[in-house]
Design a protein around this motif. Structure first.
Motif, PDB file in Angstrom:
ATOM      1  N   LEU A  86      41.619  -6.204  56.437  1.00  0.00           N
ATOM      2  CA  LEU A  86      40.489  -5.315  56.162  1.00  0.00           C
ATOM      3  C   LEU A  86      40.488  -4.112  57.094  1.00  0.00           C
ATOM      4  O   LEU A  86      40.211  -2.994  56.667  1.00  0.00           O
ATOM      5  CB  LEU A  86      39.173  -6.074  56.295  1.00  0.00           C
ATOM      6  CG  LEU A  86      38.787  -6.916  55.106  1.00  0.00           C
ATOM      7  CD1 LEU A  86      37.567  -7.765  55.428  1.00  0.00           C
ATOM      8  CD2 LEU A  86      38.519  -6.063  53.890  1.00  0.00           C
ATOM      9  N   GLN A  87      40.783  -4.332  58.359  1.00  0.00           N
ATOM     10  CA  GLN A  87      40.798  -3.221  59.309  1.00  0.00           C
ATOM     11  C   GLN A  87      41.783  -2.143  58.871  1.00  0.00           C
ATOM     12  O   GLN A  87      41.473  -0.956  58.952  1.00  0.00           O
ATOM     13  CB  GLN A  87      41.174  -3.708  60.712  1.00  0.00           C
ATOM     14  CG  GLN A  87      40.045  -4.332  61.454  1.00  0.00           C
ATOM     15  CD  GLN A  87      40.456  -4.731  62.858  1.00  0.00           C
ATOM     16  OE1 GLN A  87      41.637  -4.723  63.209  1.00  0.00           O
ATOM     17  NE2 GLN A  87      39.489  -5.077  63.663  1.00  0.00           N
ATOM     18  N   SER A  88      42.929  -2.555  58.399  1.00  0.00           N
ATOM     19  CA  SER A  88      43.930  -1.565  57.990  1.00  0.00           C
ATOM     20  C   SER A  88      43.514  -0.811  56.733  1.00  0.00           C
ATOM     21  O   SER A  88      43.930   0.317  56.503  1.00  0.00           O
ATOM     22  CB  SER A  88      45.306  -2.212  57.798  1.00  0.00           C
ATOM     23  OG  SER A  88      45.283  -3.079  56.683  1.00  0.00           O
ATOM     24  N   ALA A  89      42.663  -1.432  55.899  1.00  0.00           N
ATOM     25  CA  ALA A  89      42.225  -0.797  54.654  1.00  0.00           C
ATOM     26  C   ALA A  89      41.005   0.100  54.845  1.00  0.00           C
ATOM     27  O   ALA A  89      40.738   0.963  54.014  1.00  0.00           O
ATOM     28  CB  ALA A  89      41.919  -1.856  53.601  1.00  0.00           C
ATOM     29  N   LEU A  90      40.267  -0.083  55.936  1.00  0.00           N
ATOM     30  CA  LEU A  90      39.020   0.665  56.117  1.00  0.00           C
ATOM     31  C   LEU A  90      39.188   2.190  56.138  1.00  0.00           C
ATOM     32  O   LEU A  90      38.387   2.883  55.506  1.00  0.00           O
ATOM     33  CB  LEU A  90      38.288   0.181  57.369  1.00  0.00           C
ATOM     34  CG  LEU A  90      37.590  -1.166  57.213  1.00  0.00           C
ATOM     35  CD1 LEU A  90      36.986  -1.605  58.543  1.00  0.00           C
ATOM     36  CD2 LEU A  90      36.522  -1.128  56.139  1.00  0.00           C
ATOM     37  N   PRO A  91      40.183   2.753  56.829  1.00  0.00           N
ATOM     38  CA  PRO A  91      40.291   4.222  56.804  1.00  0.00           C
ATOM     39  C   PRO A  91      40.434   4.787  55.382  1.00  0.00           C
ATOM     40  O   PRO A  91      39.779   5.772  55.044  1.00  0.00           O
ATOM     41  CB  PRO A  91      41.533   4.501  57.655  1.00  0.00           C
ATOM     42  CG  PRO A  91      41.589   3.353  58.602  1.00  0.00           C
ATOM     43  CD  PRO A  91      41.129   2.163  57.783  1.00  0.00           C
ATOM     44  N   ALA A  92      41.247   4.148  54.555  1.00  0.00           N
ATOM     45  CA  ALA A  92      41.400   4.616  53.170  1.00  0.00           C
ATOM     46  C   ALA A  92      40.101   4.439  52.398  1.00  0.00           C
ATOM     47  O   ALA A  92      39.705   5.303  51.613  1.00  0.00           O
ATOM     48  CB  ALA A  92      42.536   3.864  52.485  1.00  0.00           C
ATOM     49  N   ARG A  95      37.686   7.213  53.418  1.00  0.00           N
ATOM     50  CA  ARG A  95      38.050   8.493  52.793  1.00  0.00           C
ATOM     51  C   ARG A  95      37.629   8.502  51.326  1.00  0.00           C
ATOM     52  O   ARG A  95      37.059   9.471  50.833  1.00  0.00           O
ATOM     53  CB  ARG A  95      39.540   8.760  52.927  1.00  0.00           C
ATOM     54  CG  ARG A  95      39.959   9.220  54.320  1.00  0.00           C
ATOM     55  CD  ARG A  95      41.374   9.794  54.329  1.00  0.00           C
ATOM     56  NE  ARG A  95      42.390   8.890  53.817  1.00  0.00           N
ATOM     57  CZ  ARG A  95      42.925   7.879  54.503  1.00  0.00           C
ATOM     58  NH1 ARG A  95      42.534   7.621  55.721  1.00  0.00           N
ATOM     59  NH2 ARG A  95      43.853   7.127  53.964  1.00  0.00           N
ATOM     60  N   ALA A  96      37.883   7.391  50.633  1.00  0.00           N
ATOM     61  CA  ALA A  96      37.512   7.306  49.225  1.00  0.00           C
ATOM     62  C   ALA A  96      35.996   7.366  49.065  1.00  0.00           C
ATOM     63  O   ALA A  96      35.480   8.034  48.164  1.00  0.00           O
ATOM     64  CB  ALA A  96      38.069   6.017  48.612  1.00  0.00           C
ATOM     65  N   ALA A  97      35.278   6.694  49.942  1.00  0.00           N
ATOM     66  CA  ALA A  97      33.815   6.696  49.867  1.00  0.00           C
ATOM     67  C   ALA A  97      33.232   8.077  50.123  1.00  0.00           C
ATOM     68  O   ALA A  97      32.177   8.427  49.598  1.00  0.00           O
ATOM     69  CB  ALA A  97      33.245   5.694  50.871  1.00  0.00           C
ATOM     70  N   ARG A  98      33.923   8.867  50.924  1.00  0.00           N
ATOM     71  CA  ARG A  98      33.453  10.228  51.219  1.00  0.00           C
ATOM     72  C   ARG A  98      33.852  11.207  50.122  1.00  0.00           C
ATOM     73  O   ARG A  98      33.493  12.384  50.186  1.00  0.00           O
ATOM     74  CB  ARG A  98      34.031  10.701  52.543  1.00  0.00           C
ATOM     75  CG  ARG A  98      33.441  10.014  53.743  1.00  0.00           C
ATOM     76  CD  ARG A  98      34.016  10.591  55.025  1.00  0.00           C
ATOM     77  NE  ARG A  98      33.511   9.884  56.170  1.00  0.00           N
ATOM     78  CZ  ARG A  98      34.237   9.096  56.957  1.00  0.00           C
ATOM     79  NH1 ARG A  98      35.532   8.931  56.722  1.00  0.00           N
ATOM     80  NH2 ARG A  98      33.686   8.481  57.977  1.00  0.00           N
ATOM     81  N   LYS A 109      48.295   1.211  48.673  1.00  0.00           N
ATOM     82  CA  LYS A 109      48.123   0.391  49.881  1.00  0.00           C
ATOM     83  C   LYS A 109      46.736  -0.242  49.894  1.00  0.00           C
ATOM     84  O   LYS A 109      46.588  -1.428  50.196  1.00  0.00           O
ATOM     85  CB  LYS A 109      48.320   1.253  51.135  1.00  0.00           C
ATOM     86  CG  LYS A 109      47.961   0.589  52.446  1.00  0.00           C
ATOM     87  CD  LYS A 109      49.110  -0.173  53.030  1.00  0.00           C
ATOM     88  CE  LYS A 109      48.842  -0.602  54.456  1.00  0.00           C
ATOM     89  NZ  LYS A 109      48.157  -1.854  54.604  1.00  0.00           N
ATOM     90  N   LEU A 110      45.712   0.536  49.569  1.00  0.00           N
ATOM     91  CA  LEU A 110      44.353   0.010  49.513  1.00  0.00           C
ATOM     92  C   LEU A 110      44.260  -1.105  48.469  1.00  0.00           C
ATOM     93  O   LEU A 110      43.690  -2.167  48.723  1.00  0.00           O
ATOM     94  CB  LEU A 110      43.356   1.128  49.200  1.00  0.00           C
ATOM     95  CG  LEU A 110      41.895   0.733  49.114  1.00  0.00           C
ATOM     96  CD1 LEU A 110      41.402   0.114  50.410  1.00  0.00           C
ATOM     97  CD2 LEU A 110      41.037   1.941  48.743  1.00  0.00           C
TER      98      LEU A 110
END
Length: 125
Positions: A86-92, A95-98, A109-110
Motif C-alpha cells: 500500500l505504501q508504494s501505491a499511495l503516491p500514484a 496523484r490520481a485523487a488530485r 503499477k497501481l
C-alpha cells in the motif's frame, strides 16, 4: 468525520456526555472538545478499540471508525502505513485523487499493487 460519528453513536445510545465518559473512563471536558472537533480523536489504538467495543462496532464499521480517527488526525491508518504494498501505491493514488494524469506505467503499477492486496501473503509485507 470521527467527531461527528462518535457523537452520533453516543446519542444513539441515549447517553449524556458525562454518562458516556464515566462508562468508558474518559474526561468529559476533553471529550467534549473531541466531539466538537477542537481536539483530535484519540491516537491510541487501545482506546479506539475500547470505544468500538462500547459502541458494538464490528467488521467494516469498526475499521471505518478507527480510520476516521486517523484521518481526522491527518494520519494514515496504522495497518495501511505498515503495509509496504500500500505504501508504494499511495503516491500514484494521491496523484490520481488530485486529478493528475498517471502515465500508463504508473496506472499499471497501481493496478498491480491493488491486485496484490487481494492475496493473503500481501497482508504480511
Amino acid at each position: 468525520m470521527f467527531n461527528e460519528t462518535v457523537k452520533k453513536l453516543r446519542i444513539e445510545k441515549r447517553l449524556t456526555l458525562r454518562d458516556f465518559c464515566a462508562a468508558v473512563g474518559l474526561d468529559p471536558s476533553n471529550w467534549s472538545k473531541v466531539e466538537r472537533g477542537i481536539n483530535p480523536p484519540p491516537g491510541d489504538i487501545k482506546t479506539l478499540e475500547k470505544l468500538a467495543v462500547f459502541f458494538e462496532l464490528e467488521g467494516a464499521a469498526k475499521l471505518n471508525f478507527i480510520d476516521e480517527a486517523a484521518l481526522q488526525r491527518n494520519e494514515i491508518p496504522a495497518d495501511i502505513a505498515g503495509n509496504s504494498v500500500l505504501q508504494s501505491a499511495l503516491p500514484a493514488f494521491f496523484r490520481a485523487a488530485r486529478g493528475h494524469e498517471l502515465t500508463p506505467e504508473e496506472l499499471e503499477k497501481l493496478s498491480e499493487d491493488i491486485k496484490k492486496l487481494h492475496t493473503p501473503d500481501s497482508l504480511t509485507q
